[in-house]
Design an enzyme around this catalytic site. Structure first.
Site, mmCIF file in Angstrom:
data_model
loop_
_atom_site.group_PDB
_atom_site.id
_atom_site.type_symbol
_atom_site.label_atom_id
_atom_site.label_comp_id
_atom_site.label_asym_id
_atom_site.label_seq_id
_atom_site.Cartn_x
_atom_site.Cartn_y
_atom_site.Cartn_z
ATOM 1 N N ASP A 1 49.510 -29.879 44.629
ATOM 2 C CA ASP A 1 50.370 -31.034 44.928
ATOM 3 C C ASP A 1 50.343 -31.294 46.427
ATOM 4 O O ASP A 1 49.911 -30.445 47.210
ATOM 5 C CB ASP A 1 51.809 -30.797 44.450
ATOM 6 C CG ASP A 1 52.480 -29.623 45.148
ATOM 7 O OD1 ASP A 1 51.800 -28.593 45.374
ATOM 8 O OD2 ASP A 1 53.680 -29.723 45.474
ATOM 9 N N GLU B 1 54.455 -26.830 45.010
ATOM 10 C CA GLU B 1 54.666 -26.039 46.230
ATOM 11 C C GLU B 1 55.490 -26.814 47.244
ATOM 12 O O GLU B 1 56.335 -26.239 47.930
ATOM 13 C CB GLU B 1 53.313 -25.644 46.836
ATOM 14 C CG GLU B 1 53.416 -24.527 47.881
ATOM 15 C CD GLU B 1 53.741 -25.013 49.287
ATOM 16 O OE1 GLU B 1 54.184 -24.200 50.110
ATOM 17 O OE2 GLU B 1 53.560 -26.227 49.573
#
Lengths: 498, 498
Positions: B101, B171
């Site tokens: 991400d 994350e």
């Protein structure tokens, strides 16, 4: 000159319904000066028209004055309403100042009733509160003067003074345009004014009438502290760089402590210590910690001593930090507010000033003090000190002149008690301009409403009894003032304060 | 075991174009985990699918793991991608962690090019920067591992370790859901993992490779100070009441000074003084005030001494005040921000923690300290101390184990210089969880990108040379680690740091 003609009181007592109707009409016009949309501004203009008609109906030689565009906009300012009633050279001339604009209000702000529908609500003690935006600030008081003149005329009593009227529609917006106009017309339209009576403040509590002889001044400032040109990650740079927020906090902590004590010697040195005689003035005021706690709905007073509290509000300067902001919005998608060292921070603060603290001098002293404190910080960040917006000098009058004596006796005649004499903690810029133009000690603040009237807040109200008695005080005040100035004072004592 | 098969380097050198194509495809998927709209979340899922296919193409036994709904929402978390390549009981097992991400990005944030189109830009020194969101954080590094495995396989070289993969899509949102999963599967899916290699940080500067053996922890807090239930007029109440902002400023000033020194003895006492030997670690690091000034685009460093700066970032705790807000919005139509005493104010701050400061202990010490300081203020306002959100403990590994030796030699083999050893000032919560699960000293942070890569900011980039050399370092690291753990170390020296 004979004693006060009681026919006027009779007229007032029998026309309360008319007075309420008049105020109801005025409150129904949402003359919110903060609203600069064409529709919003038109409401203030409508209210200006309403006041013009009210004065004309009393045969006042009234007119509107175009003040041009609002500062920083292309929107026209709402027109002033000015007027003249009587030009007898043997009479003294009294200038009545008030305003017909109001603060914004929406039911959803916490109003119990529609803010622009004057609504009678029992006060739980046998009285009636008239709830509505502008009821006490300031439509009730200015219509009080209309009612007062009407009562004289309908009672067939000659008004013993000449009157000038000055009603504005931008008071809630720093009286935009008015100060220049007053300075310009002091020796023009307003030539010959002997006394200025301002009806735009409140009693200190809910039971004791007040005459107000002073106002604190105001000056606003911003301090910016700037570091790197962008926000930095607190994990990576925390511990390596000077953080602007920590610098700013140190500077703010050097200005004022949490006991509300200003820590700037050069600024404090301008304020003389109160004399024993002066302290007696505050001892005489009907006020208590309980009054403060009721008004604030909290127990957060700095002292349990009434005199300390009152002098804190009226007699000493203060410094309030209004807000602290980050230079970049926390919503910046690339920097989570939660992990950022803000690269630029600002604090807005204002000072309430008392004699002999003029804003210009204070600005210089602050600039010097902050420069010195910032240097002590030994930081590599930089700062800007920015004076903001309009300022007002403090004003204090001696209150032993004819206008105060007349108002004192009028209060006694209507309420059966002598008024308290107080100074306001707030600032009314136009009062200073009027004091400059017509004599420092010739200005009187003659409040109509009570301490719990909630001006600027939801559920603003004016008690019916204050409205009706206020009209009587106004009428009696004019009568007394004419007597005072004809040298036949009947004041029971001149050893003020009573 | 023979020396490193140079065929792998040859393969890497001749497939740079494929690697760039692979990264271009990944960057084109705007997998912004902060975007919880269905369309936004689907992009992260698409990226999860992309990584699954990448691993499957390498014959990794890969799968996706559904982590259920995102905390506090009904939106499903993007699925993890996990995988296993090799289960030879004679080989050591290395767990590779990274994330797919990215942070949000819009051209209008200040990007020179479209953030989701990987764009080659000359660096002005003969090299090429690949500019795009996720290039360095963290798509470049995780595709580096894909490239590395492919290079082994296509070169016909047996991978000398077993591999496990753990790639997440949250994350940038505190690794929502991951920590519980790791704890749950440490003795399940990940049973037998000997070493953990995390590729999610950066070199300290732009020239010297780094191995990272520590992270600061983090804990976030809010302090609220509350006075009256509503904002009060600064003219009327200034000087009569305790102002919450002044209380808050006093409290904040008691926590940290403008030299970034924490002023809380009980908190500082948890941090041992650095030993002379430890100071040598920082002296050995290639860093200068100039590096700091270039990175911050300013000259705001706390010291001109490199070691002081580095220890400030890596070795000592910090306390950053992120923002100060008023309880009521300044846009409240009934209270002009310019004249209000805010009735409620809040400050958000965080601490970066180092051994032996665990968030839980720090929270207790802060609570105690603030209570004591607030009492000293002798105010009638009240306060709340509120720990916020997720915390992370600090982590420091000893860096003389096999994984560090393998990475050190790999760096030397590829770059011709020994890496610096550093600790990160930031916090990676999942690193602590992995350290807990697989052994504190078995975790290594092996960064691919440079200090000026702008992760989280506009114009994020990864240098081509770092990408290609990074793949070589990864390949060599795996080779060396297998040698290290088979007891035939060829490291030129073990007197780290070099």
């Amino acid at each position: 000159m004979s004693s006060f003609p009681t026919a006027i009181y009779n007229y007032i007592d029998t026309h309360q319904r008319d007075y309420v109707d008049r105020l109801t009409q005025a409150v129904a016009i949402p003359s919110v000066s903060a609203d600069t949309t064409p529709a919003g501004r038109q409401q203030v203009i409508d209210m200006s028209n309403f006041m013009l008609q009210q004065l004309k109906a009393l045969k006042v030689n009234a007119q509107q004055v175009d003040l041009g565009p609002q500062s920083g906009t292309t929107v026209n300012l709402p027109p002033l309403v000015i007027g003249t009633l009587g030009t007898d050279p043997k009479k003294k001339t009294v200038l009545i100042y008030g305003h017909f604009d109001v603060q914004p209000a929406q039911k959803s702000d916490g109003w119990s009733t529609d803010p622009f529908t004057l609504t009678k609500v029992p006060d739980g003690k046998g009285g009636i509160k008239m709830v509505g935006r502008g009821s006490t600030d300031d439509k009730g008081p200015i219509l009080g003067w209309v009612n007062c003149i009407e009562a004289y005329q309908q009672s067939g009593v000659d008004i013993p003074v000449n009157l000038k009227f000055l009603f504005e529609g931008m008071e809630e917006q720093s009286s935009d345009g008015l100060n220049d106009y007053i300075r310009q017309e002091a020796n023009g339209y307003f030539k010959g004014v002997n006394y200025v009576t301002i009806c735009d403040n409140y009693w200190l509590n809910n039971t004791t009438p007040v005459l107000t002889y002073g106002l604190r001044g105001i000056a606003m400032y911003r301090i910016d502290v700037n570091g790197a040109p962008m926000n930095l990650h607190s994990g990576i740079y925390g511990g390596m760089i000077f953080e602007p927020m920590s610098d700013l906090i140190a500077i703010l902590a050097s200005l004022v402590n949490n006991q509300a004590q200003i820590l700037i010697p050069s600024v404090n040195n301008l304020v003389p210590e109160p004399t024993a005689q002066e302290i007696k003035l505050y001892e005489a005021i009907d006020y208590s910690v309980q009054d403060l706690n009721e008004a604030t709905q909290a127990d957060v007073g700095l002292s349990s001593d009434k005199v300390t509290l009152l002098m804190g509000r009226m007699r000493f300067p203060t410094l309030t930090i209004h807000e602290i902001t980050n230079g970049s919005p926390p919503s910046d998608p690339n920097v989570s507010a939660s992990t950022v060292i803000p690269h630029a921070v600002s604090a807005k603060f204002s000072m309430r000033l008392v004699p002999d603290q003029s804003p210009d001098v204070i600005t210089g002293l602050l600039r010097e003090f902050i420069a010195c404190e910032f240097k002590k910080l030994n930081t590599k960040n930089t700062y800007n000190f920015v004076p903001l917006g309009e300022t007002a000098r403090p004003w204090v009058a001696s209150f032993d002149g004819p206008s105060y004596r007349a108002a004192d006796d009028a209060t006694y005649a209507v309420y059966g008690i002598r008024p308290n004499y107080d100074r306001e903690g707030g600032s009314i810029g136009v009062a200073i301009t009027l004091a400059d133009a017509f004599g420092n000690d010739n200005v009187l603040l003659l409040p109509m409403g009570r301490g719990d009237d909630n001006p600027h807040a939801p559920n603003e109200k004016l008690d019916e009894s204050n409205y009706f008695n206020g009209v009587k005080v106004m009428a009696t005040y004019l009568w007394n003032l004419a007597k005072e100035t004809s040298g036949t004072s009947t004041a029971t004592t001149t050893a003020y304060p009573k």
